[in-house]
Design an enzyme around this catalytic site. Sequence first.
Site, short mmCIF file in Angstrom:
data_model
loop_
_atom_site.label_atom_id
_atom_site.label_comp_id
_atom_site.label_asym_id
_atom_site.label_seq_id
_atom_site.Cartn_x
_atom_site.Cartn_y
_atom_site.Cartn_z
N GLU A 44 -3.73 4.18 1.97
CA GLU A 44 -3.79 3.87 3.62
C GLU A 44 -3.69 6.03 4.41
OE1 GLU A 44 -0.22 2.66 6.06
OE2 GLU A 44 -1.40 3.06 7.59
N HIS A 85 0.67 -1.45 -0.01
CA HIS A 85 0.13 -0.19 -0.35
C HIS A 85 0.95 1.02 0.22
CE1 HIS A 85 0.36 -0.49 4.13
NE2 HIS A 85 0.42 0.92 4.74
CO CO Z 1 1.39 1.93 6.00
#
Ligand code: CO
Length: 137
Positions: A130, A81
């Site tokens: 995120e 991510h």
């Molecule tokens: Co992270």
Amino acid sequence: MIGRLNHVAIATGNLQQAAELYKTVLATNDQVSAPQALPDHGVTTVFVDTGNTKLELLEPLGEGSPIAAFLKRNPAGGVHHLCFEVEELTAAIDQLKAAGMRVLGEPKIGAHGLPVVFLHPKDCGGVLIELEETGKA
Ligand code: CO
């Protein structure tokens, strides 16, 4: 909405080996943190400071780790991510939901002790994103 790229997360089945690569070949020992176990997130992390951003090396911890399925699909590891900074997470979530984006679960306290939340990769061009609340600069 998003600010700086806080980190790029890389999942690995062997954290020690991944950390060693950065300590000895790609970077230096003092750019690489000690491992930190985050049982609430099901991962152990090592951070690599590259100056303008960080890498977050992730290894599964315990049963039902959120990165276990990723490593099953990608046994050699890989980019898991991207994390971007936002000033206010609640405001960002409201804005994203209003735009029809799927926010995964409720905000949790992340690896830096700040609230984080994840966005569905299918709404983000196939990338798990995120968001970390860093407050106003
Ligand atoms: Co992270």
